[in-house]
Motif scaffolding. Structure first.
Motif, short mmCIF file in Angstrom:
data_model
loop_
_atom_site.label_atom_id
_atom_site.label_comp_id
_atom_site.label_asym_id
_atom_site.label_seq_id
_atom_site.Cartn_x
_atom_site.Cartn_y
_atom_site.Cartn_z
N ALA A 23 -9.84 -11.37 -8.83
CA ALA A 23 -9.76 -10.22 -10.12
C ALA A 23 -9.86 -9.04 -9.30
O ALA A 23 -8.86 -8.03 -9.72
N TYR A 24 -10.55 -8.57 -8.38
CA TYR A 24 -10.27 -7.21 -7.42
C TYR A 24 -9.16 -7.05 -6.74
O TYR A 24 -8.56 -5.84 -6.97
N LEU A 25 -8.70 -8.21 -6.48
CA LEU A 25 -6.98 -7.86 -5.77
C LEU A 25 -6.02 -7.79 -6.65
O LEU A 25 -5.24 -6.74 -6.52
N THR A 26 -6.12 -8.43 -7.96
CA THR A 26 -5.27 -8.30 -8.93
C THR A 26 -5.21 -6.97 -9.83
O THR A 26 -4.15 -6.33 -9.92
N ASN A 27 -6.25 -6.31 -9.58
CA ASN A 27 -6.57 -5.00 -10.14
C ASN A 27 -6.19 -3.98 -9.07
O ASN A 27 -5.37 -2.96 -9.46
N ARG A 82 -4.04 -3.74 -6.47
CA ARG A 82 -2.78 -3.96 -5.97
C ARG A 82 -1.95 -3.21 -6.84
O ARG A 82 -0.94 -2.53 -6.50
N GLU A 83 -2.41 -2.91 -8.17
CA GLU A 83 -1.54 -2.05 -9.08
C GLU A 83 -1.33 -0.63 -8.61
O GLU A 83 -0.56 0.09 -8.87
N SER A 84 -2.38 0.01 -7.76
CA SER A 84 -2.52 0.99 -7.36
C SER A 84 -1.76 1.32 -5.91
O SER A 84 -1.98 2.46 -5.31
N ASP A 85 -1.38 0.10 -5.31
CA ASP A 85 -0.58 0.22 -4.04
C ASP A 85 0.51 0.65 -4.11
O ASP A 85 1.62 0.30 -4.52
N PRO A 86 1.12 2.01 -3.55
CA PRO A 86 2.54 2.36 -3.59
C PRO A 86 3.42 1.63 -2.54
O PRO A 86 4.58 1.95 -2.91
N TYR A 87 2.85 0.76 -1.88
CA TYR A 87 3.77 0.01 -1.18
C TYR A 87 3.70 -1.52 -1.40
O TYR A 87 4.20 -2.39 -0.48
N ARG A 88 3.37 -1.67 -2.65
CA ARG A 88 3.52 -3.05 -3.05
C ARG A 88 4.81 -3.58 -3.10
O ARG A 88 5.03 -4.96 -2.72
N GLN A 89 5.95 -2.85 -3.36
CA GLN A 89 6.98 -3.50 -3.35
C GLN A 89 8.23 -3.17 -1.98
O GLN A 89 7.63 -2.71 -1.34
N LEU A 90 8.90 -3.86 -1.91
CA LEU A 90 9.52 -4.23 -0.40
C LEU A 90 10.28 -2.88 -0.27
O LEU A 90 10.10 -2.17 1.06
N TRP A 91 10.86 -2.17 -1.07
CA TRP A 91 11.79 -1.04 -0.63
C TRP A 91 10.93 0.13 -0.07
O TRP A 91 11.23 0.76 0.88
N PRO A 92 9.76 0.46 -0.43
CA PRO A 92 8.81 1.66 -0.09
C PRO A 92 8.36 1.31 1.45
O PRO A 92 7.98 2.25 2.06
N ARG A 93 7.96 0.02 1.47
CA ARG A 93 7.49 -0.36 2.74
C ARG A 93 8.53 -0.32 3.92
O ARG A 93 8.20 0.17 5.05
N PHE A 126 8.85 -0.06 12.84
CA PHE A 126 8.67 -1.41 12.28
C PHE A 126 7.42 -2.03 12.57
O PHE A 126 7.31 -3.33 12.16
N THR A 127 6.91 -1.57 13.79
CA THR A 127 5.67 -2.42 13.87
C THR A 127 4.62 -1.60 13.38
O THR A 127 3.31 -1.93 13.69
N ALA A 128 4.71 -0.52 12.70
CA ALA A 128 3.59 0.27 12.16
C ALA A 128 3.01 -0.44 10.98
O ALA A 128 3.68 -1.29 10.17
N GLU A 129 1.62 -0.46 11.01
CA GLU A 129 1.04 -1.08 9.63
C GLU A 129 1.07 -0.26 8.70
O GLU A 129 1.02 1.09 8.55
N VAL A 130 1.57 -0.78 7.67
CA VAL A 130 2.01 -0.06 6.11
C VAL A 130 0.57 0.17 5.58
O VAL A 130 -0.16 -0.78 5.49
N PRO A 131 0.40 1.18 4.98
CA PRO A 131 -0.86 1.75 4.22
C PRO A 131 -0.79 0.89 3.14
O PRO A 131 0.17 0.33 2.56
N THR A 132 -2.03 0.76 2.33
CA THR A 132 -2.27 0.11 1.03
C THR A 132 -2.99 0.89 -0.01
O THR A 132 -3.28 2.19 0.48
N PHE A 133 -3.74 0.36 -0.96
CA PHE A 133 -4.56 1.08 -1.83
C PHE A 133 -5.61 1.52 -1.26
O PHE A 133 -6.13 1.20 -0.43
N GLU A 134 -6.28 2.36 -1.80
CA GLU A 134 -7.73 3.10 -1.41
C GLU A 134 -8.57 2.07 -1.59
O GLU A 134 -8.80 1.67 -2.70
N ILE A 135 -9.65 1.93 -0.50
CA ILE A 135 -10.30 0.89 -0.73
C ILE A 135 -11.82 1.50 -1.35
O ILE A 135 -12.08 2.69 -0.63
#
Length: 719
Positions: free
Chosen positions: A684-688, A690-701, A710-719
């Protein structure tokens, strides 16, 4: 008991591992393996001795010695002449922790080494066939089984030269050398090998004896196994010459017997043309052979490489004629005994073998041999052991053919993969990691959630229980990240279909799961679960098993756990920490459109499901409800543009000191429900989030990595 990787799709879907974005030190954490610390004795060519003389002591040399004298136990009573012997001390090392730097010191042999050492071995080469043990094979783990190498028509015994060092870490390696001028018939060679096998069996009756043979040597191994069904023999056969009657070499014998001496110098070159190289043409018959000989005569003989001149010394015409005739008798003898062979057999087949129809022959032999498996090497030629593309030690272990006693123990017989083996797996499946850009979160002791695996306990035993994603696709990035970031091997409790088939049919070949087994997967049984926890392993368990991994439409992120606890009391017995986890992202990469319910309504698909299920070991047959529905099927899915995988490992549940308390079924069930509830909370935590992850889709990544590398770690939602 539950299973991990409970999926009938190709093994690469859940045996892939993540490429590390940072360096790693190559150490491993798993069950301890003791390293044998006794001195090593070996009889080898002088050139080999020179290579180790500077680093090995004490040492002694002898121009003529008895192998029985060298070893003191007289296992081999043939005289080994013109050899150098040495006593090499082997230092103890940790069997489960490897240093990546040690790989740099490993001697990487090549085909040139084969020829160079062959020159020394056949120089002043007289006497009968005899055994020798390479010095490179000197450091091996405790209680290693014996491996006897039986050569092909070259007879030198150096066919495994590229594999000596790695094989020597897990086997007591001995190689048969047949001198160039020796004319011992096949029946006598058979008796020689048989005597060696019987002597070793008397010395260690509870250990298997490995016979690794190529071509002619494979026929020899088959005949020995057939004559000794009471001995625990394991056969490793490379392109066996049991199909010699179909070989283009058949007409060569008559041709050579009447060939003028002026033509004989080109024969090694002709044999070299028969290797599986696309740039070389095959020999279709006698006419083609004659054309090649004439063509060779018109060329400058000075252009023939020095290696071909060595081959001429190894196989002069009279020796070649003798060996080809021996191939006929060896093939006939081994074929006549196939019905009597009970030995476990691994056949290695080359797809571009122009000397023998090896692919076809492998399938034929599989029908005769009751415990036979095949590994295919489509891009290799006849001389498989001397070519690139094969690591024999890795192949044997990946096929679950390595054991040190009468029965395979998936826990104690497990050898952690080397850094080179792990890198190969990572490189092969790095695309999965790149496409899904996984985000892994863990929970620290104070309850804080952090990115990465800092919250994962390093000391075992640790039990990971969680949600099994569709097709088990979450395994690739997760297992890889554990290895690269924490140097932890996750020992997955896997469905038995990855290890055994009840019968041949539509299920993927067992070779599909070799990488998975290399990384420590074991069949899901209470006994294996007990052994893993008792050795303080990090164990991966999916209570939902196959039912969860092959779920229906609309069932994503729904748990299908048994009503009663299956693992709590066992974990408490060893004080294991239980780490609940959730993983989401399957709905961002695929959609189920043709599920089990749909297929069961169509007679043709229903029949296929029944056939697939009959090929696999049935789990949870005694249970009721959905969790007992373990029918094997291939769900129809539509792929999507890859989204992102998210993992969340919750705070561990401690069972240390609760052994007596958790013997009570009610208390154990209470903890079981708590663990299950925490897995649902992770999902439930992850499902909720991930909606705020700007890099959830392939093209932004891709845009981010194009800018930052291409070896850089892509950011994610704020923890």
């Amino acid at each position: 008991m539950a299973a991990t990787g409970a999926c009938v799709f190709h093994g690469v879907l859940f045996s892939a591992f993540r490429r590390d974005r940072t360096s790693f030190n190559g150490t491993f954490k798993s069950s301890p393996i003791a390293i044998h610390n006794a001195p090593r004795f070996a009889a080898v060519p002088t050139t080999s001795m020179d290579q180790v003389a500077s680093s090995s002591s004490p040492e002694e040399t002898a121009s003529t010695s008895s192998v029985g004298d060298l070893f003191g136990n007289a296992r081999f009573d043939k005289t080994y002449k013109y050899a150098t012997t040495a006593i090499v001390g082997v230092g103890a090392e940790n069997g489960t922790r490897f240093n990546s730097g040690s790989e740099d010191t490993e001697v990487r042999r090549s085909l040139n080494d084969y020829f160079e050492q062959s020159v020394e071995l056949i120089r002043s080469d007289n006497g009968p066939p005899r055994w020798f043990s390479p010095l490179e094979s000197g450091s091996r783990i405790d209680n290693s089984p014996m491996l006897l190498f039986l050569p092909g028509i070259d007879g030198v015994g150096l066919g495994l030269i590229k594999h000596h060092q790695r094989l020597g870490k897990i086997f007591d390696v001995w190689c048969l050398h047949i001198p160039v001028k020796d004319r011992t018939p096949f029946t006598e060679l058979l008796k020689l090998v048989e005597k060696t096998v019987k002597d070793e069996h008397r010395r260690s009756p509870k250990k298997p004896i490995y016979l690794a043979g190529e071509s002619l040597g494979a026929c020899l191994a088959l005949s020995v196994a057939a004559r000794n069904p009471h001995i625990d023999i394991i056969l490793i056969l490379s392109n066996p010459a049991t199909s010699f009657s179909k070989s283009p070499l058949q007409p060569v014998v008559s041709l050579l017997e009447f060939m003028p001496e002026s033509l004989q110098v080109s024969l090694p070159y002709i044999l070299n043309l028969l290797k599986g190289d696309a740039s070389r043409l095959s020999l279709a018959g006698v006419g083609d052979i004659l054309q090649r000989i004439v063509s060779e005569l018109s060329q400058d003989l000075g252009a023939v490489s020095s290696n071909l001149s060595v081959l001429a010394d190894i196989l002069p015409v009279e020796t070649l004629i003798w060996k080809l005739n021996m191939l006929k008798s060896a093939s006939a003898d081994s074929n006549s005994r196939l019905h009597a062979i009970k030995a476990q057999t691994l056949i290695l087949c080359s797809g571009r073998d122009q000397l023998l129809p090896s692919m076809e022959e492998g399938g034929r032999l599989r029908q005769f041999l009751p415990k036979c498996e095949i590994r295919r090497f489509s891009n290799n030629g006849h001389f498989l052991f001397l070519e690139d593309g094969l690591d024999l030690a890795t192949t044997i272990r990946g096929a679950s053919f390595y054991r040190r006693s009468q029965y395979l123990d998936y826990v104690s017989d497990f050898i952690p993969p080397s850094p080179a083996e792990v890198r190969k797996i990572f490189e092969e499946f790095s695309l999965v990691n790149f496409a899904t850009s996984p985000v892994l979160l863990s929970t620290l002791e104070d309850g804080r959630i952090v990115r990465g695996l800092a919250g994962i306990p390093e000391e075992g035993p640790v039990l990971f229980v969680g949600y099994h994603m569709l097709l088990g696709l979450e395994l690739a990035p997760m297992v890889g990240q554990f290895f690269t970031e924490k140097n932890i091997i996750l020992r997955g409790m896997a469905h038995p279909l990855m290890f055994i088939k009840m019968k041949e049919g539509r299920l993927p070949d067992l070779a599909s799961y070799d990488s998975f087994r290399m990384m420590g997967a074991v069949p899901v049984t209470a006994k294996n679960f007990y052994k893993l926890l008792s050795t303080k392993s990090h164990v991966l368990l999916y209570p939902g098993g196959m039912r969860e991994a092959l779920h229906r439409k609309g069932e994503a992120y729904k748990l299908f756990w048994p009503e009663q606890s299956e693992f709590i009391r066992m974990a408490a017995r060893f004080g294991a920490k239980i780490v609940p986890f959730g993983v989401v992202g399957e709905d961002d990469i695929s959609e189920v459109v043709f599920d089990y319910e749909d297929q069961m309504k169509i007679p043709l698909f229903k029949k296929q499901i029944e056939e697939l299920t009959s090929e696999a070991v049935r789990l949870r047959a005694h249970m009721n409800g959905e969790v007992a529905n373990q029918d094997v099927h291939f769900p129809g899915i539509i792929p999507k543009l890859p989204g992102r995988f998210y993992y969340y490992f919750g705070k561990p549940f401690e069972t240390e000191g609760r052994k007596e308390e958790l013997r009570n079924r009610e208390k154990a069930h209470e903890l079981y429900l708590q663990v299950k509830g925490e897995v649902e909370n992770c999902l439930a935590y992850l499902t909720n989030k991930r909606e705020s992850d700007p890099y959830r889709q392939l093209w932004p990544r891709l845009a981010y990595q194009a800018k930052h590398g291409f070896t850089a770690e892509v950011p994610t939602f704020e923890i």
